[in-house]
Design a protein around this motif. Sequence first.
Motif, short mmCIF file in Angstrom:
data_model
loop_
_atom_site.label_atom_id
_atom_site.label_comp_id
_atom_site.label_asym_id
_atom_site.label_seq_id
_atom_site.Cartn_x
_atom_site.Cartn_y
_atom_site.Cartn_z
N ARG A 1 0.82 -1.22 0.00
CA ARG A 1 0.00 0.00 0.00
C ARG A 1 0.85 1.27 0.00
O ARG A 1 0.37 2.36 0.33
N VAL A 2 2.12 1.12 -0.38
CA VAL A 2 3.05 2.26 -0.34
C VAL A 2 3.69 2.46 -1.71
O VAL A 2 4.20 1.51 -2.32
N ALA A 3 3.66 3.69 -2.18
CA ALA A 3 4.33 4.09 -3.41
C ALA A 3 5.26 5.26 -3.10
O ALA A 3 5.22 5.83 -2.01
N LEU A 4 6.08 5.61 -4.08
CA LEU A 4 7.06 6.68 -3.88
C LEU A 4 7.21 7.46 -5.18
O LEU A 4 7.24 6.88 -6.27
N ARG A 5 7.31 8.78 -5.05
CA ARG A 5 7.60 9.63 -6.21
C ARG A 5 9.01 10.18 -6.08
O ARG A 5 9.39 10.66 -5.00
N LEU A 6 9.78 10.13 -7.17
CA LEU A 6 11.18 10.57 -7.16
C LEU A 6 11.48 11.46 -8.36
O LEU A 6 10.93 11.27 -9.44
N SER A 7 12.40 12.41 -8.15
CA SER A 7 12.88 13.29 -9.22
C SER A 7 14.39 13.19 -9.35
O SER A 7 15.12 14.04 -8.85
N PRO A 8 14.91 12.17 -10.04
CA PRO A 8 16.37 12.09 -10.25
C PRO A 8 16.92 13.29 -11.01
O PRO A 8 18.07 13.69 -10.82
N GLY A 9 16.09 13.89 -11.88
CA GLY A 9 16.51 15.08 -12.61
C GLY A 9 16.15 16.32 -11.81
O GLY A 9 14.98 16.61 -11.60
N ALA A 10 17.16 17.07 -11.34
CA ALA A 10 16.91 18.28 -10.55
C ALA A 10 16.46 19.40 -11.48
O ALA A 10 17.14 19.72 -12.45
N TYR A 11 15.30 20.00 -11.17
CA TYR A 11 14.80 21.04 -12.08
C TYR A 11 13.86 22.03 -11.40
O TYR A 11 13.68 23.15 -11.86
N PHE A 12 13.24 21.68 -10.28
CA PHE A 12 12.23 22.54 -9.65
C PHE A 12 12.71 22.90 -8.26
O PHE A 12 12.86 22.04 -7.39
N ASN A 13 12.99 24.19 -8.03
CA ASN A 13 13.58 24.65 -6.76
C ASN A 13 14.89 23.92 -6.47
O ASN A 13 15.27 23.76 -5.30
N MET A 14 15.59 23.49 -7.54
CA MET A 14 16.77 22.65 -7.33
C MET A 14 17.69 22.70 -8.55
O MET A 14 17.30 22.24 -9.64
#
Length: 345
Positions: free
Chosen positions: A220-233
Amino acid sequence: MNTLFQKFKLNESIELQNHILMAPLTRCMAGDNLVPTDAMAKYYARRADAGLIISEAIIIRPDGQGYPNTPGLFSAAQVEGWKKVTAAVHEKGGKIFAQLWHVGRVAHPYFFGGDVIAPSAIGVEGTVPRMRDLQYVTPKAATVEEIKQLVSDYATAAKNAIEAGFDGVEIHGANGYLIDQFLHHASNARVDQYGGSPENMARFAIEVVDAVTSAIGHDRVALRLSPGAYFNMPADKQDREVFDFLIAQLNNVKLAYLHVGIFDDGMEFDYLDGRVSDYMRKVYQGTLVGVGGFTIESGAKAIEDKRFDLVAIGRPFIANPDLIAKAKRGDELVAYSDEMLTSLV
């Protein structure tokens, strides 16, 4: 297109009625004390024919707030408010995950009257969205004790989500917010067990995933990731090693899914050898959710090409509560416009 509308089995616990997810969409429409409203319940229920609704991001505790009127999941009143939302979605045959959120260094003391905490005392320039008179402040670097408390608070929020009737949770580890800030060199200058090496920089994310899966079950657990830095980063090529390590660890967890964190899937990053979704497809062995400007047609093509397994669609769902029914009939969709953000329909 036929594949897009077929059922999809996430795991032994959860089967989706199609391959289309409603992407998380921050609406800033919560009521007093950040409690979900009856209007929010109607809004989500109208979109219950999505394979899975991912809720707007929900803050796990008061100092996680960086936008006005974003709902919480840390008080009894908030849990009760979310019960109305999940009941309305389930009554229409839908499924809904709560996206658990702490914004880290882009929080603002205006909302909670305390310190802004982050991995390191590195701020960002700019102002709070929808409140342009509020300049961001330099955060306080979280102590190890405070980090441990944050891990515990994510787990508590996950348990609150299940109590509120959600089918699961998506941990928001993307888009320049708290967990993502630990994963990028531009925002993490720590020299203790939470910084300096890929293993250390990934530690907080892994601890949160472990705590949440222990609290409510990995299915019942998912995860969102942003390997590409682009927003506030800003980007740093060293970030690739952090995500290589982290995703290798996640391959052993059997999450419900991993969600690409990107606003435009066409963006490319040299240190990832191209698009974020293509990088994640290469390194992640489980169910992958693509997102970032897809239409019904382009999402179907991407799934057919095995670029990912499920597609999340955002703004078209704001403009078209009946998106799935229209897509099945081949009807023309109503075009999204920013004016639609001022009300819940």
